[in-house]
Design an enzyme around this catalytic site. Structure first.
Site, PDB file in Angstrom:
ATOM      1  N   LYS A   1       0.851  -1.190   0.000  1.00 26.96           N
ATOM      2  CA  LYS A   1       0.000   0.000   0.000  1.00 26.96           C
ATOM      3  C   LYS A   1       0.893   1.249   0.000  1.00 26.96           C
ATOM      4  O   LYS A   1       1.808   1.345   0.812  1.00 26.96           O
ATOM      5  CB  LYS A   1      -0.900  -0.041   1.244  1.00 26.96           C
ATOM      6  CG  LYS A   1      -2.035   0.942   1.246  1.00 26.96           C
ATOM      7  CD  LYS A   1      -3.085   0.577   2.274  1.00 26.96           C
ATOM      8  CE  LYS A   1      -4.183   1.620   2.328  1.00 26.96           C
ATOM      9  NZ  LYS A   1      -5.343   1.207   3.101  1.00 26.96           N
TER      10      LYS A   1
ATOM     11  N   GLU B   1     -19.813  -3.670  10.428  1.00 25.48           N
ATOM     12  CA  GLU B   1     -20.692  -2.820  11.235  1.00 25.48           C
ATOM     13  C   GLU B   1     -21.789  -3.631  11.924  1.00 25.48           C
ATOM     14  O   GLU B   1     -22.116  -3.384  13.088  1.00 25.48           O
ATOM     15  CB  GLU B   1     -21.317  -1.721  10.366  1.00 25.48           C
ATOM     16  CG  GLU B   1     -20.333  -0.641   9.909  1.00 25.48           C
ATOM     17  CD  GLU B   1     -19.427  -1.049   8.755  1.00 25.48           C
ATOM     18  OE1 GLU B   1     -19.655  -2.144   8.183  1.00 25.48           O
ATOM     19  OE2 GLU B   1     -18.500  -0.300   8.416  1.00 25.48           O
TER      20      GLU B   1
ATOM     21  N   ARG C   1     -25.544  -0.388   7.051  1.00 25.60           N
ATOM     22  CA  ARG C   1     -25.257  -1.818   7.033  1.00 25.60           C
ATOM     23  C   ARG C   1     -25.844  -2.552   8.242  1.00 25.60           C
ATOM     24  O   ARG C   1     -25.963  -3.776   8.233  1.00 25.60           O
ATOM     25  CB  ARG C   1     -23.730  -2.026   7.112  1.00 25.60           C
ATOM     26  CG  ARG C   1     -23.005  -1.943   5.811  1.00 25.60           C
ATOM     27  CD  ARG C   1     -23.305  -3.185   5.008  1.00 25.60           C
ATOM     28  NE  ARG C   1     -22.905  -3.031   3.639  1.00 25.60           N
ATOM     29  CZ  ARG C   1     -21.676  -3.276   3.194  1.00 25.60           C
ATOM     30  NH1 ARG C   1     -20.743  -3.670   4.021  1.00 25.60           N
ATOM     31  NH2 ARG C   1     -21.410  -3.124   1.927  1.00 25.60           N
TER      32      ARG C   1
HETATM   33  C1  LIG Z   1     -19.117  -0.812   4.947  1.00 24.99           C
HETATM   34  C2  LIG Z   1     -17.897   0.084   4.991  1.00 24.99           C
HETATM   35  N1  LIG Z   1     -17.309   0.353   6.185  1.00 24.99           N
HETATM   36  C3  LIG Z   1     -16.224   1.154   6.232  1.00 24.99           C
HETATM   37  C4  LIG Z   1     -15.708   1.693   5.096  1.00 24.99           C
HETATM   38  C5  LIG Z   1     -14.536   2.672   5.182  1.00 24.99           C
HETATM   39  N2  LIG Z   1     -13.348   2.133   4.487  1.00 24.99           N
HETATM   40  C6  LIG Z   1     -13.020   2.544   3.262  1.00 24.99           C
HETATM   41  S1  LIG Z   1     -11.660   1.784   2.674  1.00 24.99           S
HETATM   42  C7  LIG Z   1     -11.468   0.927   4.098  1.00 24.99           C
HETATM   43  C8  LIG Z   1     -10.320  -0.010   4.243  1.00 24.99           C
HETATM   44  C9  LIG Z   1     -10.296  -1.000   3.125  1.00 24.99           C
HETATM   45  O1  LIG Z   1      -9.217  -1.863   3.298  1.00 24.99           O
HETATM   46  P1  LIG Z   1      -8.851  -2.863   2.139  1.00 24.99           P
HETATM   47  O2  LIG Z   1     -10.087  -3.495   1.605  1.00 24.99           O
HETATM   48  O3  LIG Z   1      -7.810  -3.780   2.642  1.00 24.99           O
HETATM   49  O4  LIG Z   1      -8.300  -1.940   0.992  1.00 24.99           O
HETATM   50  P2  LIG Z   1      -6.936  -1.092   0.956  1.00 24.99           P
HETATM   51  O5  LIG Z   1      -7.342   0.325   1.199  1.00 24.99           O
HETATM   52  O6  LIG Z   1      -6.020  -1.611   1.992  1.00 24.99           O
HETATM   53  O7  LIG Z   1      -6.435  -1.277  -0.418  1.00 24.99           O
HETATM   54  C10 LIG Z   1     -12.474   1.237   5.007  1.00 24.99           C
HETATM   55  C11 LIG Z   1     -12.596   0.677   6.365  1.00 24.99           C
HETATM   56  C12 LIG Z   1     -16.357   1.399   3.882  1.00 24.99           C
HETATM   57  N3  LIG Z   1     -15.954   1.925   2.726  1.00 24.99           N
HETATM   58  N4  LIG Z   1     -17.429   0.592   3.851  1.00 24.99           N
END
Ligand SMILES: Cc1ncc(C[n+]2csc(CCOP(=O)(O)OP(=O)(O)O)c2C)c(N)n1
Length: 642
Positions: free
Chosen positions: A285, A372, A400
């Site tokens: 990342k 959630e 959610r």
């Molecule tokens: C239902 C929901 N909860 C929280 C989020 C906030 N959120 C956006 S990206 C993220 C982290 C995603 O991590 P990952 O899937 O590993 O992707 P990366 O950014 O590491 O590539 C979160 C918690 C969201 N988009 N949707």
């Protein structure tokens, strides 16, 4: 780089990638990183996640035929390279700005954006649906879900994996494993994935085996499926378990995610498999931008910054004056006094302001992952055991967990406090991230108290109040600056809470000169806008009283009906959708009780709201000071003329 030398300028659609050699594709990846970093430095955005998937995205578009083959980006915040490769390089500078291209996949924007995403963990379900639909229609296209290890902590993803394994369609799930959610990924799953990645002896065997199999004329391709089955048998010797295999998937990986050539080779093989397969890809990342590589959490989502200097740290003595900051301080104060207070978040510790709590009370802090629904039911369990849990979740993501709020918390009247951050209009992220539905969704739920603070003092008072309440409470507040003290009515917002009632912040009871005049009754997040409107109206000789509702539920109906009887005009102003909102309820109350005053509602329209800054969105909805003043003037004048 001169335009003529730019490889990106030669890519109008993904098919153009096939004209480039692998060294050129590597050069293209460097160009893309440069464009992403400089654009995000100007517009803000999801930087680190996008930098991590540049090669993966190029390889996917090289091997699969978008848009006939469907590539679904989970969460969607990592879609910038995809946008650049699918005909939007020229507009990329406008990303996330009002009227510009979106920071998330948007079907209205391009046929290559096959599914709108923004909330996590939907990609496998959606891609599986595409595939099932395609097969039913007699098609033979592919579907790929690209999901991060963070998004894979969401329960929906497991439901989809289970279903996909059962259906057996050739779904390709790319597991983009960077060990990070927004911060470091949490939970058993992340440990499990690390364990898969660490089986180096299997890796070394696999590489040699692949190379050998490929060298065999005919056999390398023709018997690839058989070879995979054999590898799976061998893998069973090294692994005691593989969750994905047990669900009915082939498991390929982990593979290094920054070699376009290697990724393309693996993806071609995977495409030929014609079975459900999980490709476990290890990415870094923030890759390619030093600041983001070293601190991908901070660079997950950023505002504007200088490319050379990176994102500035907080200035000496900086105080977070947002509602989030106010909540962060209030929960810490409360927790110091009561050991039963537990803080819970769903992968948003930093965003919800719970980092200081985590630091001071590590054993009373729980990050449930992007889960959630689970976080809410977990809080219910804690409350059932006598704890005082506070679940801090953004309004949009709480969508959610509506069932868990109703079924697990409110039905049992459990004393869980929900801190609903980002309620109302949310800057930059567009339709998927607006927090405009919570009043309509939760006002109807029995036992639940719904509160809306206008200031730091009020937020703290509401938190304390909810922590002493016998049942569930939800406190909704926006992403925006939180007034500290509140002129002009000095201490109005410090007055103690009275169940079901609001507080007069301008005039009100006893202000004989304005009664029977106009009352503006509003939800806390609009305090500043309403006070600005009142000042503008003064200049037009229209004097209004202002009533901060505080309790959106339950409501002291006799008191509210009294207001609607005393004033000639009561305008309800709320930062949420009009349908099912507070104003609609109040209008029904007014008519039910035959109140004398005319009632009007100013609220967000009932359509999805695209990206823009909160201030712009408020203005477009007529909910900024000027807009409120103009609407109230019109209403006031129309009543005067009658
Ligand atoms: C239902 C929901 N909860 C929280 C989020 C906030 N959120 C956006 S990206 C993220 C982290 C995603 O991590 P990952 O899937 O590993 O992707 P990366 O950014 O590491 O590539 C979160 C918690 C969201 N988009 N949707």
């Amino acid at each position: 780089m001169a335009e003529s030398e730019s490889l990106l300028a030669r890519i109008y659609e993904p098919g153009d990638l096939k004209t480039l050699s692998f060294p050129e594709l590597n050069q293209l990846a460097r160009e893309i990183r440069h464009v992403i970093v400089s654009t995000v430095s100007r517009n803000g955005g999801h930087l680190a996640s996008n930098l991590g998937v540049v090669e993966l995205t190029i390889a996917l578009h090289l091997v699969f035929q978008s848009p006939q083959d469907k590539i679904v980006w989970d969460v969607g915040h990592q879609c910038y390279t995809h946008k650049l490769l699918t005909g939007r390089a020229a507009e990329f500078a406008s990303i996330r700005t009002a009227g510009g291209i979106a920071g998330f996949p948007k079907t209205a924007e391009s046929p290559h954006d096959v599914f709108n995403t923004g909330h996590a963990s939907t990609s496998i379900s959606a891609a599986l649906g595409f595939l099932a639909g395609d097969r039913l229609a007699g098609g033979q296209h592919n579907a790929v879900a690209v999901i991060g290890d963070g998004a894979l902590t969401g329960g929906l993803a497991y439901e989809a994996l289970s279903h996909a394994g059962q259906l057996g369609f050739p779904l390709v799930v790319i597991l983009n494993d960077n060990k990070m959610s927004i911060g470091r990924n949490v939970g058993g799953l992340s440990k499990y994935l690390s364990r898969l990645s660490m089986k180096s002896y299997y890796q070394s065997f696999r590489r040699h085996f692949d190379a050998m199999a490929k060298r065999l004329p005919f056999f390398g391709d023709i018997f690839f499926a058989a070879v995979v089955r054999l590898k799976r048998a061998v893998k069973a010797v090294f692994y005691t378990d593989n969750f994905f295999v047990d669900l009915g998937f082939e498991y390929v990986g982990p593979i290094q995610g920054h070699s376009i050539q290697h990724l393309a080779e693996v993806l071609r093989d995977v495409r030929a498999l014609k079975r459900p397969v999980v490709v476990h890809v290890i990415t870094h990342k923030g890759r390619g931008y030093e600041f983001a590589e070293h601190d991908p959490g901070t660079y997950h989502g950023v505002g504007t910054f200088s490319v050379g200097a990176g994102v500035p740290g907080p200035a000496e003595g900086w105080r977070d004056n947002s509602f989030t900051g106010a909540f962060s301080r209030a929960i810490l104060d409360a927790a110091r006094k009561d050991g039963r207070i537990i803080a819970i978040c769903a992968a948003m510790g930093k965003g919800t302001g719970l980092e200081p709590f985590k630091k001071e009370f590590p054993h009373r802090f729980f990050d449930a992952g992007i889960a959630e629904g689970h976080a809410v039911t977990f809080a219910a369990g804690l409350a059932a055991r006598g704890m005082r849990p506070v679940a801090a979740i953004y309004s949009t993501f709480m969508q959610r967990a509506v069932d868990q709020v109703i079924h697990d918390v409110c039905l049992q009247n459990l004393p869980v406090t929900f801190a609903l951050d980002r309620s109302g209009f949310v800057s930059d992220d567009g339709e998927t991230h607006q927090g405009l539905f919570d009043i309509a969704l939760f006002r109807a739920v029995p036992n639940l108290t719904l509160l809306a603070p206008a200031s730091e003092a009020e937020l703290a008072a509401m938190l304390d109040w909810s922590l002493a309440a016998p049942g569930p409470c939800m406190i909704r507040y926006p992403k925006g600056n939180c007034p500290g003290a509140c002129p002009p009515d000095e201490d109005a917002l410090y007055r103690p809470l009275e169940p079901g009632r609001g507080v007069w912040v301008r005039g009100g009871e006893g202000s004989a000169e304005t009664v029977p005049g106009t009352c503006l009754a509003f939800t806390g997040s609009l305090y500043q806008q309403v006070m600005a409107a009142a000042a503008i109206l003064d200049t037009r000789n229209i004097h209004v009283d202002c009533y901060n509702l505080r309790f959106l539920k339950p409501v002291d109906e006799a008191y509210l009906a009294g207001i609607m009887n005393r004033y000639g005009l009561v305008v309800f102003i709320e930062e949420g959708v009009k349908s099912g909102g507070f104003g609609e309820y109040a209008a029904e109350l007014g008519s039910r009780q035959n109140c004398r005053g005319k009632v009007c509602c100013l609220a967000a329209g009932n359509s999805f709201v695209p990206q823009g800054k909160r201030e712009e969105l408020l203005r477009q909805a007529g909910l900024d000071g000027q807009g409120i003043a103009d609407r109230v003037s019109t209403l006031h004048n129309s009543i005067e003329q009658r």
